[in-house]
Design a protein around this motif. Structure first.
Motif, short mmCIF file in Angstrom:
data_model
loop_
_atom_site.label_atom_id
_atom_site.label_comp_id
_atom_site.label_asym_id
_atom_site.label_seq_id
_atom_site.Cartn_x
_atom_site.Cartn_y
_atom_site.Cartn_z
N ASN A 1 0.65 -1.14 0.04
CA ASN A 1 0.00 -0.17 -0.05
C ASN A 1 0.74 1.41 0.08
N THR A 2 2.18 1.15 -0.44
CA THR A 2 2.96 2.31 -0.68
C THR A 2 3.49 2.45 -2.17
N PRO A 3 2.42 2.68 -3.07
CA PRO A 3 2.91 2.91 -4.44
C PRO A 3 3.73 4.22 -4.48
N PHE A 4 4.61 4.11 -5.24
CA PHE A 4 5.78 5.11 -5.61
C PHE A 4 5.61 5.69 -7.16
N SER A 5 5.25 4.78 -7.96
CA SER A 5 5.39 5.15 -9.35
C SER A 5 4.22 4.32 -10.23
N VAL A 6 3.68 4.86 -11.03
CA VAL A 6 2.32 4.23 -11.86
C VAL A 6 2.54 4.58 -13.14
N GLN A 7 2.25 3.53 -13.93
CA GLN A 7 2.49 3.54 -15.58
C GLN A 7 1.12 2.90 -16.07
N THR A 8 0.28 3.60 -16.88
CA THR A 8 -0.72 2.63 -17.77
C THR A 8 -0.20 2.11 -18.75
N GLU A 9 -0.95 0.95 -19.22
CA GLU A 9 -0.73 0.49 -20.70
C GLU A 9 -2.22 0.17 -21.16
N ARG A 10 -2.08 -0.38 -22.33
CA ARG A 10 -3.62 -0.84 -22.67
C ARG A 10 -4.31 -1.71 -21.71
N ASN A 11 -5.19 -1.50 -21.12
CA ASN A 11 -5.97 -2.29 -20.31
C ASN A 11 -5.13 -2.98 -19.21
N GLY A 12 -4.30 -2.14 -18.66
CA GLY A 12 -3.30 -2.44 -17.49
C GLY A 12 -2.44 -1.29 -16.99
N LEU A 13 -1.95 -1.61 -15.85
CA LEU A 13 -1.00 -0.72 -15.02
C LEU A 13 -0.14 -1.57 -14.41
N TRP A 14 1.13 -0.63 -14.23
CA TRP A 14 2.19 -1.08 -13.66
C TRP A 14 2.38 -0.18 -12.49
N PRO B 1 6.00 1.66 -26.56
CA PRO B 1 4.94 1.84 -27.49
C PRO B 1 4.78 0.70 -28.75
N LEU B 2 6.13 0.34 -29.11
CA LEU B 2 6.30 -0.63 -30.25
C LEU B 2 6.05 -1.97 -29.74
N ASN B 3 6.37 -2.34 -28.55
CA ASN B 3 6.05 -3.71 -27.90
C ASN B 3 5.74 -3.49 -26.57
N THR B 4 4.37 -3.60 -26.25
CA THR B 4 4.01 -3.19 -25.09
C THR B 4 4.23 -4.33 -23.89
N GLU B 5 4.65 -5.43 -24.35
CA GLU B 5 5.09 -6.56 -23.57
C GLU B 5 6.54 -6.19 -22.74
N SER C 1 16.30 8.00 -12.53
CA SER C 1 14.90 8.46 -12.08
C SER C 1 14.30 8.62 -13.17
N GLY C 2 14.13 9.68 -13.91
CA GLY C 2 13.16 9.79 -14.83
C GLY C 2 13.56 8.95 -16.32
N SER C 3 12.46 8.53 -16.97
CA SER C 3 12.40 7.90 -18.32
C SER C 3 11.36 8.02 -19.17
N THR C 4 11.49 7.83 -20.60
CA THR C 4 10.50 8.00 -21.16
C THR C 4 10.89 7.37 -22.75
N PHE C 5 9.94 7.22 -23.59
CA PHE C 5 10.21 6.45 -25.07
C PHE C 5 9.81 7.87 -25.90
N ASP C 6 10.47 7.88 -26.87
CA ASP C 6 10.18 8.79 -27.85
C ASP C 6 9.54 8.32 -29.02
N ARG C 7 9.09 9.05 -29.99
CA ARG C 7 8.06 8.38 -31.02
C ARG C 7 8.82 7.57 -31.96
N GLU C 8 10.30 7.29 -31.91
CA GLU C 8 11.03 6.35 -32.76
C GLU C 8 11.14 5.09 -31.84
#
Length: 782
Positions: free
Chosen positions: A333-346, A395-399, A446-453
């Motif tokens: 019950n101490t979530p620090f980061s969350v990230q949605t995906e199609r029909n899911g959540l990490w 985003p190119l492979n949601t698994e 700490s921070g991370s993200t995917f670009d369009r490529e």
């Protein structure tokens, strides 16, 4: 059964109040793995987790949850008790709060008498135990004993039973014969008084029968037992104590149930008959590596609370078979980061402090909500990755999912299986370097993200080259030097917060000491720039959150307020770049939006509206320009279990906002969604609209519409009923037809503000950019 008294009693007592059920739009995602207490009654077993309760119907095996969604406070639970006679569950909390849940009733009664007592230090208000006797409950607390009348639902006296009437911690009480006994901690012994004495508020009526520190006391038929902190259980006979057994571990709970005595330690549960003969001893099962916390029994089974597996059920006649019982949920019950995906959540639970300190290390697993079921990956499977925080889904492979560790590098997970950890030995990542400690390794992402490529970008704190890119398809790493801006990262900048990429492929990151940093690859000739000063209108150099909206404007959260960089395109060429505050009018006075608020996270939805979480003021939802506050959710007006927001993530397909708080994860069905590129998939529901559908409040939804659209609703004869246009009839603006990103909402009213009659209605959609059109037929039956 005697039911609770009439509601007018509640009206007479200002310290009692009923809490609202929020289950229509909210959902709780709480962990029930660690059990604090168990109670039983009316063929149900009740188990309390950190800040939520679940019940098991022992006849049907049906499990029900009771959380902040149903009106619980979200505070940390310390003990619970179920009264069969009054058909209610009493919940006690660490902070002194008491709540009552009634059978067959959705409302929760909140009692704040103890919390509001100014004469008791806030650190001493913990509820330790409930002991029901006749029509009252004796409440053991860290300051003494309080009385609550279950019939009248009101508080009575409070007993300070220490020497000279001082406040002392009482761990448990029990009525034995004509007396009430109280076990006390911190060397305050066991004390007793005549239970019928009308003046128990006078400490002189309480007699000390033995010294020492005592953790529990319980009556078993004609016998009285108590447990001392020396790990021994004693029988009290004529106020003398006789040792019966010494346990390897300190007993955590002592209960008398159905004529049996149940003693729980972290490694064993002991069940005794009326003559203190042991009936059963249940040790830790090898397949459930955990610690016990408490236990209870019925005629056939033993129910054991654990730290990791909820409740374990085993039968008296088969003590080698265990059934794991608890609602589905994440690990903690101490979530620090969350990230949605199609029909899911990490969800991750590893953290670091506001000053980017990773210790103490968090050896926690990862949780994945997939198709409405939680898949929990334990720490033992995470290749030694500690303090896992931000999450990036390819985003190119949601698994394929990458999770940052604030100590051990980057973890890659494919199809819920951790496959590799990238560190200084197998990637472009680098450890911070400490003078005189050449063998010290700490890779703090700490921070991370995917670009369009499909390129993954990350930031590493305390590194000379903090910005990294990784191409999953080729395994290629690139690093980018920040020393022109931050020559000494160890001493000049503790860390980086969010990392976002704008429409022009500019990378933006927040920093602890350098405000907002922009990075432009510039075709191989990188450009680096920072803005942070008061002259540039920054309230603080510590940037804690970043988000880019649909207009490529950068929304900036700091530990002292909110700013916006409206023109990101000229950031590197304009020598006088400034960020701006949002000025709103409140009661005729101009004010700065979120003035000096500590911002934890910012997210932008499909309507370009802003969700902003704070560290102590809950969650805000603002219109696209910040001028209108659509929602402000706090513990007091919503199911948020805490006003400390750690992270936010938006499921824009299903219109769900996931909110990670300091005390648990909840979600809100906002209904909005991202717009589509065309009108091909647009549809309306419900269709037909039947008489039992509350069209005014629940509204017809027109889904999967494009970004810039005009909508006209007419009757079958072509008479205009309602009209809306993107960016004009936005949601929450009070129109009969409102647009929120990729969804429009119609309340069934016409231009005269009357609910329409039965009939067929035409929903005519026109994309204002492409001139594409589409007509939907909608049947309304009233």
């Amino acid at each position: 059964m005697l039911k609770r008294v009439a509601i007018f009693i509640i009206c007479l007592c200002p310290l009692l109040q009923f809490c609202q059920d929020f289950s229509a739009l909210w959902k709780g995602h709480f962990s029930y793995n660690e059990i604090k207490d168990i109670t039983e009654g009316n063929n149900k077993i009740y188990a309390a987790a950190d800040n939520a309760v679940f019940s098991l119907d022992t006849q049907t095996n049906e499990i029900e949850e009771l959380t902040s969604i149903n009106g619980l406070s979200g505070e940390t639970i310390s003990t619970i008790y179920y009264s069969e006679y009054y058909e209610l569950l009493i919940i006690g909390y660490d902070n002194g709060l008491i709540e009552i849940a009634f059978d067959n009733d959705t409302e929760i009664l909140t009692i704040v008498d103890i919390i509001d007592k100014p004469t008791i230090p806030s650190t001493d208000k913990r509820i330790n135990h409930f002991n029901a006797y006749q029509n009252v409950v004796y409440i053991s607390t860290n300051f003494g004993i309080s009385i609550f009348d279950l019939e009248r639902l009101e508080f009575g006296d409070t007993y300070f039973i220490g020497n000279g009437g001082s406040q002392i911690p009482v761990s448990q009480t029990s009525v034995f014969g004509d007396d009430i006994y109280a076990t006390c901690l911190n060397g305050n012994g066991i004390r007793k008084a005549r239970v019928s004495n009308p003046n128990l508020i006078d400490y002189q009526n309480w007699q000390l029968i033995t010294s020492g520190s005592w953790v529990s006391i319980e009556t078993q038929d004609d016998k009285l037992y108590s447990i001392n902190t020396n790990r021994s259980i004693y029988q009290i006979i004529n106020d003398g104590i006789s040792q019966r057994f010494n346990y390897p571990d300190l007993p955590l709970s002592l209960k008398s149930i159905n004529g049996n005595l149940v003693v729980s330690t972290q490694n064993n549960v002991f069940v005794y008959d009326s003559n203190f003969n042991i009936i059963s001893q249940i040790a830790i099962e090898a397949s459930f590596d955990t610690e016990y916390t408490t236990a209870t029994i019925d005629l056939e089974n033993i129910y054991i609370g654990t730290k990791d597996f909820g409740v374990l059920k085993t039968a008296f006649n088969d003590l080698v078979t265990f059934e794991e019982i608890h609602p589905d949920g994440p690990l903690l019950n101490t979530p620090f980061s969350v990230q949605t995906e199609r029909n899911g959540l990490w969800v991750t639970f590893g953290d670091y402090t506001s000053r980017y300190v990773p210790t103490p290390f968090r050896k926690h697993g990862v949780s994945h909500l997939q198709d409405e079921t939680w898949k929990n990956i334990p720490y033992d499977s995470l290749l030694g990755s500690k303090n896992l925080n931000s999450i990036s889904v390819n985003p190119l492979n949601t698994e394929q999912v990458f999770i940052n560790s604030f100590e051990d590098g980057l973890l890659e997970i494919i199809d819920n299986e951790p496959i590799i950890r990238y560190d200084q030995t197998n990637s472009g990542l680098e450890s911070l370097i400490l003078s005189g400690k050449p063998d010290f390794i700490s890779i703090r992402l700490s921070g991370s993200t995917f670009d369009r490529e499909g390129l993954l970008w990350t930031t590493t704190c305390l590194a000379l080259k903090p910005l990294k890119s990784y191409q999953p398809s080729t395994g290629q790493w690139n690093s980018y030097d920040f020393t022109n801006l931050i020559p000494d990262p160890i001493n000049e900048n503790l860390g980086y917060s969010d990392l976002v990429i704008d429409d022009n492929d500019i990378k933006w990151t927040g920093s602890f000491n350098f405000g907002v940093i922009g990075f432009n690859e510039n075709n191989g000739n990188p450009i680096l720039k920072s803005i942070k000063t008061e002259e540039e209108n920054f309230p603080s150099i510590n940037v804690t959150a970043l988000a880019l909206d649909k207009r490529n404007q950068l929304w900036i959260g700091t530990d002292l307020g909110l700013r916006v960089l409206f023109n990101t395109s000229n950031f590197f060429t304009d020598e006088n770049v400034r960020v701006e505050e949002i000025i709103i009018e409140e009661d005729g006075i101009a004010k700065e939006l979120l003035f000096q608020q500590s911002i934890a996270d910012i997210k932008v939805d499909g309507s370009n509206n802003k969700w902003i979480g704070t560290t102590d003021s809950g969650l805000f939802y603002f219109s696209s320009n910040g001028q209108n506050t659509i929602f402000h959710f706090t513990k007091d007006n919503s199911p948020l279990p805490s006003n400390t927001i750690n992270d936010i993530s938006l499921d824009e397909i299903n219109g769900i906002v996931y909110i990670a708080t300091k005390k648990g994860l909840v979600s809100f069905q906002s209904g909005g969604s991202s717009p589509f590129e065309d009108l091909e998939s647009a549809f309306a529901y419900p269709n037909p609209v039947r008489p039992n559908f509350n069209i005014v409040d629940e509204k017809v939804k027109i889904k999967d519409i494009s970004e810039n659209v005009n909508i006209k609703i007419t009757d079958i004869e072509g008479n205009l009923v309602a009209e809306a246009q993107s960016r004009t009839n936005e949601r929450y603006s009070g129109f009969n037809l409102e647009i929120d990103g990729g969804t429009a909402y119609w309340n069934g009213k016409n231009l005269a503000n009357n609910v329409v009659a039965s009939g067929v209605y035409l929903v005519m959609l026109a994309d204002l950019d492409t001139l594409e059109t589409k007509v939907l037929k909608l049947m309304v039956v009233r």
